[in-house]
Design an enzyme around this catalytic site. Structure first.
Site, mmCIF file in Angstrom:
data_model
loop_
_atom_site.group_PDB
_atom_site.id
_atom_site.type_symbol
_atom_site.label_atom_id
_atom_site.label_comp_id
_atom_site.label_asym_id
_atom_site.label_seq_id
_atom_site.Cartn_x
_atom_site.Cartn_y
_atom_site.Cartn_z
ATOM 1 C CG ASN A 147 -1.963 -0.884 1.359
ATOM 2 O OD1 ASN A 147 -2.509 -1.267 0.338
ATOM 3 N ND2 ASN A 147 -2.315 -1.279 2.567
ATOM 4 N N GLY A 156 1.582 -1.592 3.935
ATOM 5 C CA GLY A 156 0.957 -2.879 3.629
ATOM 6 C C GLY A 156 1.773 -3.957 4.319
ATOM 7 C CG ASN A 188 -2.170 -8.610 17.481
ATOM 8 O OD1 ASN A 188 -3.258 -9.184 17.604
ATOM 9 N ND2 ASN A 188 -2.061 -7.428 16.907
ATOM 10 C CB THR A 236 3.474 -10.680 18.780
ATOM 11 O OG1 THR A 236 2.266 -10.153 18.220
ATOM 12 C CG2 THR A 236 4.213 -11.497 17.733
ATOM 13 C CG ASP A 295 5.743 4.925 15.333
ATOM 14 O OD1 ASP A 295 4.696 4.368 15.714
ATOM 15 O OD2 ASP A 295 5.955 5.242 14.143
ATOM 16 C CG ASP A 298 3.904 -5.680 9.353
ATOM 17 O OD1 ASP A 298 3.180 -6.685 9.521
ATOM 18 O OD2 ASP A 298 3.469 -4.591 8.937
#
Ligand code: ADP
Length: 299
Positions: free
Chosen positions: A24, A52, A190, A214, A240, A246
């Site tokens: 994306n 993405g 997650n 996770t 952040d 990912d």
């Protein structure tokens, strides 16, 4: 972005990690507060980033040292050109990224002064991703659920036939067909996704062999029929958390592809996830193998 893989020339058709997933262009607007329905506000800045889950995880795997290929699709627009350039800059094979007549996937993100975001995803070309007639030969195939479910199932069946290990990152969480669970060697949700999928026991009962959950700042749980082991988080200064999941998944796959066992690969992924929280954004935050090894060495 420097070409970290400039000296790397992949053996034709032979990869460590094949990612089947989305690409994306993320458009991020900052605004003091979120607009109400019908309201127009002036924002303070606009930025565009590659994103993405497929693209992010491909970058993570490549920076962990894996020969990586992305099976995906972009539109025949400027966004598609720039996403392919991002892949090339990290030495990722983009020859299986189809170019469609239409729009590249986009995420429109508004972030307010409190850091809360709202996101609208327009999948565009990601909805058209198909398995090529021959899946690239690879050691590990990894997919997320931002491309059609039937594509993920077909890709995992093809990967299995090639003798590859399959890793499913069930994000965003949707009901998983039994057929897909049977084709997945490792499932990486997650905590939130695990709950939506019915919990660990439920997934193990459906035939999942290894669950890697996770837990953000709490680390990772590895759950198999033999029991549960916990991997502690690596201490870092968080800036952040975008892209941590990912980073974890792509790095985990790279490590599995180089022949390491699941526990070692999870530690490698956890170090990558931790490092990704120290840098803003998703693609810029993906750490290199050297950075991951340094964190493992000092911890
Ligand atoms: P997602 O972004 O998919 O929700 P997580 O937030 O669980 O994924 O992050 C993936 C992994 O990254 C975690 O399991 C952990 O190993 C690492 N990680 C994430 N946040 C932190 C943190 N604040 N401190 C240390 N490690 C972290």
């Amino acid at each position: 972005m420097p070409d970290r893989r400039a000296n790397f020339s992949p053996v034709q058709g032979d990869f460590d990690v094949c990612v089947i997933g989305s690409a994306n262009l993320d458009v991020v607007a900052r605004c003091a507060r979120h607009p109400l329905p019908g309201e127009t506000l002036l924002g303070s800045s606009l930025a565009e980033h590659a994103g993405g889950k497929g693209l992010n995880q491909a970058v993570a795997a490549a920076r962990s040292g894996a020969r990586t290929v992305l099976v995906g699709a972009v539109g025949n627009d400027a966004a598609g050109v720039s996403l392919r350039e991002v892949l090339t800059a990290d030495g990722i094979d983009s020859s299986y990224v189809a170019v469609r007549n239409g729009a590249t996937g986009r995420a429109i993100i508004v972030v307010d002064d409190a850091g809360e975001n709202t996101i609208v995803v327009i999948p565009g070309a990601n909805q058209t991703v198909e398995v090529p007639s021959e899946l690239p030969r690879c050691r590990v195939a990894v997919a997320q659920l931002e491309v059609p479910m039937r594509t993920v199932i077909a890709a995992f069946a093809a990967a299995r036939a090639l003798g590859a290990k399959t890793v499913l990152n069930p994000a965003p969480a949707v009901d998983l067909p039994a057929e897909l669970l049977e084709l997945s060697d490792v499932v990486v949700p997650n905590q939130h996704e695990l709950e939506l999928l019915g919990g660990a026991e439920h997934l193990l009962n459906l035939g999942v062999r290894a669950l890697v959950v996770t837990l953000g700042a709490s680390g990772v749980d590895v759950i198999t029929a033999a029991g549960r082991t916990h991997v502690d988080p690596f201490p870092v200064d968080v800036v952040d958390t975008t892209g941590a999941g990912d980073a974890f998944c792509g790095a985990l796959c790279a490590r599995l592809a180089s022949g390491h066992d699941l526990h070692d690969a999870v530690r490698w992924g956890a170090a990558a996830g931790a490092l990704a929280t120290t840098v803003t954004g998703a693609v810029p935050a993906q750490p290199t193998a050297e950075a991951i090894q340094s964190l493992l060495d000092v911890t």
